[in-house]
Design an enzyme around this catalytic site. Structure first.
Site, short mmCIF file in Angstrom:
data_model
loop_
_atom_site.label_atom_id
_atom_site.label_comp_id
_atom_site.label_asym_id
_atom_site.label_seq_id
_atom_site.Cartn_x
_atom_site.Cartn_y
_atom_site.Cartn_z
N GLN A 185 0.81 -1.22 0.00
CA GLN A 185 0.00 0.00 0.00
C GLN A 185 0.84 1.26 0.00
OE1 GLN A 185 -3.31 0.29 -0.24
NE2 GLN A 185 -3.81 -1.88 -0.13
N SER A 202 3.22 -5.01 -4.82
CA SER A 202 2.17 -5.56 -5.67
C SER A 202 1.87 -4.60 -6.82
CB SER A 202 0.91 -5.79 -4.84
OG SER A 202 -0.17 -6.12 -5.68
N THR A 240 8.16 -19.57 -15.43
CA THR A 240 8.50 -18.67 -16.53
C THR A 240 8.11 -17.24 -16.18
OG1 THR A 240 8.16 -20.45 -18.11
CG2 THR A 240 8.10 -18.21 -18.99
N CYS A 326 -9.80 -9.04 0.91
CA CYS A 326 -9.35 -10.41 1.10
C CYS A 326 -9.99 -11.06 2.32
CB CYS A 326 -7.84 -10.44 1.24
SG CYS A 326 -7.00 -9.47 -0.01
C1 LIG Z 1 -3.37 -6.15 -1.72
C2 LIG Z 1 -2.44 -6.43 -0.61
C3 LIG Z 1 -1.75 -7.63 -0.52
C4 LIG Z 1 -1.96 -8.74 -1.54
O1 LIG Z 1 -1.38 -8.37 -2.75
P1 LIG Z 1 -1.64 -9.26 -4.06
O2 LIG Z 1 -0.69 -8.67 -5.04
O3 LIG Z 1 -3.07 -9.05 -4.42
O4 LIG Z 1 -1.31 -10.66 -3.72
C5 LIG Z 1 -0.90 -7.82 0.52
N1 LIG Z 1 -0.70 -6.87 1.44
C6 LIG Z 1 -1.32 -5.69 1.39
C7 LIG Z 1 -1.05 -4.67 2.42
C8 LIG Z 1 -2.22 -5.43 0.37
O5 LIG Z 1 -2.86 -4.26 0.35
#
Ligand SMILES: *Cc1c(COP(=O)(O)O)cnc(C)c1O
Length: 379
Positions: A185, A202, A240, A326
């Site tokens: 974030q 991410s 890959t 999530c």
């Molecule tokens: C979205 C998020 C994740 C998960 O990331 P993905 O790329 O969707 O696996 C992990 N930690 C935080 C703080 C997130 O906001």
């Protein structure tokens, strides 16, 4: 956005920037070779573009070019960091077994930690202070000679709270304890902390593609691979490499750096206007520190309404969240760690603004909230 819904859920995911899509385009179709194919020119071309992306992403994270392991996202990066460090410690015959995190971590940190707690490790899950910030005295007390790893996110996905990462790094490094930071974030949004041992990233949280992320690893930190089957990524992550996604991630990181310092204050102004509007409605409290916070986050708890009814009404016009995307409907563990009851946590709303957000968006959100509360609070 479909059917006139105002999207204010940019912390669950962001749209891919058109410039990112454009940068990715040729790597799906024309330049599709496998970067591990070192015996032909197309393969070498793909390897070169991956190398270029690797260096530029690593540099903007404050790491060297060889520090980066590409993977599917921050969930995977967190798993690799936490389980990888733990397993490497077992392998080398080390005796450190304590893992420390904050109760407000993302499940992609909490769940690997809990998994390890069922496999011979000890988990210390620290309660945050009322404003969501870590209590550094508590951390210091928890740091024992047995402590292997501390994992704290730079910016929280639900309440936007920023943690004092540099102070955490200092306390840990004085005791040879490794520090992992879930930066999903923070990256592309606020300056990243320095001195970390491990940093997760991410793509889709910073206007890049979904399905790509990275773990930055300080040289000298040993990890055991969590996915076997090939020698890619120094044997730490078989599979890959998704060249288009990697090119897109690099572009997204570059664009994020370019407009971060102007985007932050602009979104903070919109966020503050929305908060002011909320305060005018009465019976609304803000969650988490209002000063040590991402500029695009506002998390509120609304008194006198029931969570399910609230979100059912809001979703006709707004795309907002009650917690983490999530967490699948459970009242937020983050808000509960801040002292909210389950009912209060359910009657909470996370607004998260993004690059496309406008003043009209937050005004609409204010209007919708006002109308909704008028209806729901009617005696
Ligand atoms: C979205 C998020 C994740 C998960 O990331 P993905 O790329 O969707 O696996 C992990 N930690 C935080 C703080 C997130 O906001």
């Amino acid at each position: 956005m479909a059917s006139g819904v105002t999207y204010l859920d940019y912390q669950s995911t962001t749209p891919c920037d058109p410039a990112v899509v454009q940068a990715m385009a040729p790597w799906w179709t024309e330049d599709f070779a496998n970067p591990a194919s070192r015996l032909h020119r197309p393969g070498l071309t793909a390897a070169a573009v991956v190398q270029h992306a690797r260096s530029s992403i690593a540099a903007s994270l404050g790491f060297g070019p060889e520090a980066l392991i590409f993977c599917s996202g921050a969930s995977e990066a967190n798993n690799l960091a936490i389980k990888g460090v733990a397993e490497a410690e077992l392998r080398r015959g080390g005796s450190r077994r304590r893992l420390i995190c904050l109760a407000t971590e993302h499940r992609a940190v909490l769940d690997p930690m809990r998994y390890l707690a069922g496999h011979g490790f000890e988990l210390v899950c620290l309660a945050p202070q009322a404003d969501g910030r870590i209590d550094l005295n508590q951390l210091e007390e928890a740091l024992s000679a047995e402590t292997l790893l501390v994992s704290v996110m730079a910016a929280n996905n639900e309440i936007g709270v920023l943690q004092p990462m540099e102070a955490i790094v200092q306390l840990c490094h004085e005791r040879q304890v490794l520090v992992h930071c879930d930066g999903a974030q923070a990256a592309g949004h606020v300056p990243l902390p320095s001195g970390l041992d491990l940093l997760s990233l991410s793509g889709h949280k910073l206007y890049g593609p979904k399905g790509i992320g990275a773990l930055a690893i300080r040289p000298g930190v040993e990890l055991a691979p969590q996915q076997h089957g090939g020698s890619q990524e120094r044997g730490l992550r078989a599979g890959t490499l998704p060249v288009p996604l990697i090119v897109g991630l690099a572009k997204a990181v570059e664009l994020g750096e370019a407009d971060r310092d102007s985007r932050g204050p602009r979104l903070a102004q919109l966020r503050d206007a929305l908060w002011e509007r909320c305060q005018g409605l009465g019976g609304i409290e803000r969650n988490g520190s209002a000063t040590q916070c991402l500029p695009h986050n506002l998390n509120i708890t609304i008194q006198g309404v029931e969570g399910t009814a609230l979100h059912q009404a809001l979703r006709r016009d707004l795309a907002v969240s009650s917690g983490s995307a999530c967490a699948a409907g459970e009242p937020s563990h983050v808000l509960q760690a801040l002292g909210r009851s389950r009912l209060e946590a359910a009657a909470s709303v996370r607004f998260s603004l993004g690059r496309p957000s406008t003043r009209a968006d937050v005004e609409r959100a204010g209007d919708v909230l006002e109308d909704t509360l008028k209806t729901l609070r009617r005696p």
